[in-house]
Design an enzyme around this catalytic site. Structure first.
Site, mmCIF file in Angstrom:
data_model
loop_
_atom_site.group_PDB
_atom_site.id
_atom_site.type_symbol
_atom_site.label_atom_id
_atom_site.label_comp_id
_atom_site.label_asym_id
_atom_site.label_seq_id
_atom_site.Cartn_x
_atom_site.Cartn_y
_atom_site.Cartn_z
ATOM 1 N N ASP A 162 1.204 -1.465 -0.316
ATOM 2 C CA ASP A 162 0.205 -0.312 0.258
ATOM 3 C C ASP A 162 0.609 1.640 -0.013
ATOM 4 O OD1 ASP A 162 -1.700 1.733 0.694
ATOM 5 O OD2 ASP A 162 -1.789 1.717 2.883
ATOM 6 N N ASP A 176 -0.637 4.822 0.590
ATOM 7 C CA ASP A 176 -0.892 6.024 2.147
ATOM 8 C C ASP A 176 -0.838 5.556 3.446
ATOM 9 O OD1 ASP A 176 -0.802 8.568 0.194
ATOM 10 O OD2 ASP A 176 -2.767 6.806 -0.966
ATOM 11 N N GLY A 193 -10.088 10.171 -2.915
ATOM 12 C CA GLY A 193 -10.445 11.582 -2.876
ATOM 13 C C GLY A 193 -11.631 11.986 -3.146
ATOM 14 N N LYS A 194 -12.199 11.498 -4.397
ATOM 15 C CA LYS A 194 -13.574 11.855 -5.125
ATOM 16 C C LYS A 194 -14.368 11.202 -4.361
ATOM 17 C CE LYS A 194 -12.119 10.180 -9.130
ATOM 18 N NZ LYS A 194 -10.997 10.249 -9.755
ATOM 19 N N ALA A 206 -6.959 19.327 -9.179
ATOM 20 C CA ALA A 206 -6.606 20.263 -8.438
ATOM 21 C C ALA A 206 -5.112 20.237 -7.228
ATOM 22 C CB ALA A 206 -7.047 21.784 -8.363
ATOM 23 N N THR A 216 -2.765 0.738 -4.481
ATOM 24 C CA THR A 216 -2.401 1.376 -3.710
ATOM 25 C C THR A 216 -4.411 2.239 -4.692
ATOM 26 O OG1 THR A 216 -2.050 3.996 -3.606
ATOM 27 C CG2 THR A 216 -2.024 3.169 -5.465
ATOM 28 N N THR A 217 -5.259 2.986 -3.532
ATOM 29 C CA THR A 217 -5.990 3.387 -3.689
ATOM 30 C C THR A 217 -5.998 4.987 -4.639
ATOM 31 O OG1 THR A 217 -7.397 2.656 -1.876
ATOM 32 C CG2 THR A 217 -8.455 4.488 -2.948
ATOM 33 N N PRO A 270 -0.217 9.620 -10.466
ATOM 34 C CA PRO A 270 1.423 10.319 -10.197
ATOM 35 C C PRO A 270 1.552 10.704 -8.849
ATOM 36 C CG PRO A 270 -0.397 11.553 -11.284
ATOM 37 C CD PRO A 270 -1.180 10.316 -10.783
ATOM 38 N N ASN A 271 0.260 10.192 -7.678
ATOM 39 C CA ASN A 271 0.548 10.808 -6.395
ATOM 40 C C ASN A 271 1.916 9.729 -6.289
ATOM 41 O OD1 ASN A 271 -1.147 12.745 -6.526
ATOM 42 N ND2 ASN A 271 -2.894 11.654 -5.294
ATOM 43 N N ASP A 317 -1.929 -0.063 6.450
ATOM 44 C CA ASP A 317 -1.520 0.227 6.952
ATOM 45 C C ASP A 317 -2.676 0.812 8.214
ATOM 46 O OD1 ASP A 317 -2.601 2.076 5.234
ATOM 47 O OD2 ASP A 317 -2.412 3.582 6.814
HETATM 48 C C1 XBP Z 1 -5.477 5.685 0.300
HETATM 49 C C2 XBP Z 1 -6.282 7.467 0.558
HETATM 50 C C3 XBP Z 1 -6.507 7.595 -0.970
HETATM 51 C C4 XBP Z 1 -5.669 9.171 -0.244
HETATM 52 C C5 XBP Z 1 -6.288 10.379 -1.496
HETATM 53 O O1 XBP Z 1 -6.099 4.585 0.697
HETATM 54 O O2 XBP Z 1 -7.392 7.079 0.759
HETATM 55 O O3 XBP Z 1 -7.174 8.559 -0.881
HETATM 56 O O4 XBP Z 1 -5.948 9.714 0.900
HETATM 57 O O5 XBP Z 1 -6.310 9.755 -3.089
HETATM 58 P P1 XBP Z 1 -5.370 3.435 0.462
HETATM 59 P P2 XBP Z 1 -6.939 10.560 -3.781
HETATM 60 O O6 XBP Z 1 -4.396 3.621 1.429
HETATM 61 O O7 XBP Z 1 -6.242 2.570 1.966
HETATM 62 O O8 XBP Z 1 -5.077 3.217 -0.293
HETATM 63 O O9 XBP Z 1 -6.965 12.124 -3.477
HETATM 64 O O10 XBP Z 1 -5.488 10.979 -4.677
HETATM 65 O O11 XBP Z 1 -8.099 9.557 -4.602
HETATM 66 MG MG MG Z 2 -2.927 2.925 3.559
#
Ligand code: XBP
Ligand code: MG
Length: 251
Positions: free
Chosen positions: A8, A10, A52-53, A83, A121-122, A126-127, A182
């Site tokens: 994962d 984030d 995020g959306k 943005a 990952t979710t 690019p992140n 996590d």
């Molecule tokens: C990560 C998330 C993501 C970020 C934001 O979850 O929930 O949504 O917070 O990313 P995980 P975006 O670690 O369980 O994958 O704004 O690009 O969606």
């Molecule tokens: Mg996570």
């Protein structure tokens, strides 16, 4: 036999949420002349919704139901989120978000041991690429056989789709892989894909339910900075290594 580690991003590779994503959301809101401000505490609640959306939509439903978008809501959210992604990548490029303890060592060790690496990952692609480039260097993108991210699957975590996508695309059997997560949503996603899962907690996830995790740690640790085992059997290790990972697949 352990063949691959599936990470994962984030919260696992880096503590991105409080000082990264949250800040970028607020910057995007401000630039769009919205008076929304996601505090550290509110953001902790909003993290229950991955993506995020999806998180913005949930915020409007729950905390701001009278908001009237200037355009179609889906388009409005998509533009606001685009943005946010730009702001977030700028924060990463400024080097504001380091990798968590032990992550770089573990990735290097895994590569030396001939393990395959993947990302599930979710977050938006690019992140991930900007985080890797600015912490491990441009070449690090090639360390991963697959970087599966964001909207490429219909349902985000806790649905298993993103892990199943990695397994199916790579032709890997779940019993040969270990997931590293996590959060509760991440754990549920991985476990539903039949993956054994190691959790490294962080401030936003320490009180989550981690039922079904193979091992729960405070972090991956380093040889000179041992991890704390919160639950499970780390086979006598003091930091999370390829040997620790292998031992988990045997149990
Ligand atoms: C990560 C998330 C993501 C970020 C934001 O979850 O929930 O949504 O917070 O990313 P995980 P975006 O670690 O369980 O994958 O704004 O690009 O969606
Ligand atoms: Mg996570």
């Amino acid at each position: 036999m352990l063949k691959a580690l599936i990470f994962d991003v984030d919260g696992t590779l880096a503590d991105t949420e409080r000082d990264g994503h949250r800040v970028a959301f607020n910057q995007a809101f401000q630039a769009a002349n919205l008076d929304w401000n996601w505090s550290v505490e509110l953001y902790g609640e909003l993290l229950a919704i991955t993506g995020g959306k999806e998180r913005i939509r949930h915020y409007l439903d729950k905390y701001n139901p009278t908001f009237e978008p200037p355009t179609d809501l889906k388009d409005f959210i998509a533009r606001l989120h685009a943005a946010k992604t730009e702001h977030y990548c700028t924060l990463l490029a400024e080097g504001r978000i380091p990798l968590r303890t032990g992550v770089e060592r573990l990735l290097q060790e895994a590569r030396e041991a001939g393990l395959r690496l993947a990302i599930a990952t979710t977050t938006t692609l690019p992140n991930v690429t900007v985080l890797l480039e600015h912490t491990l260097g441009k070449d690090s993108l090639d360390w991963f056989d697959i970087i599966a991210a964001g909207d490429i699957v219909p349902a985000k975590k806790p649905a298993p789709d993103i892990y199943l996508h990695v397994l199916e695309t790579m032709g890997w059997a779940p019993e040969d892989c270990l997931a590293l997560e996590d959060s509760e949503n991440g754990l549920v996603s991985a476990v539903q894909a039949d993956l054994k899962t190691v959790i490294t907690i962080n401030d936003y996830t320490r009180n989550h339910s981690f039922e079904g995790a193979a091992l729960i740690l405070d972090c991956f640790g380093e040889p000179n900075a041992p991890f704390q085992v919160l639950a499970g059997d780390a086979a006598g290790s003091e930091y999370f290594s390829v040997d620790t990972a292998r031992s988990l697949l045997l149990t």
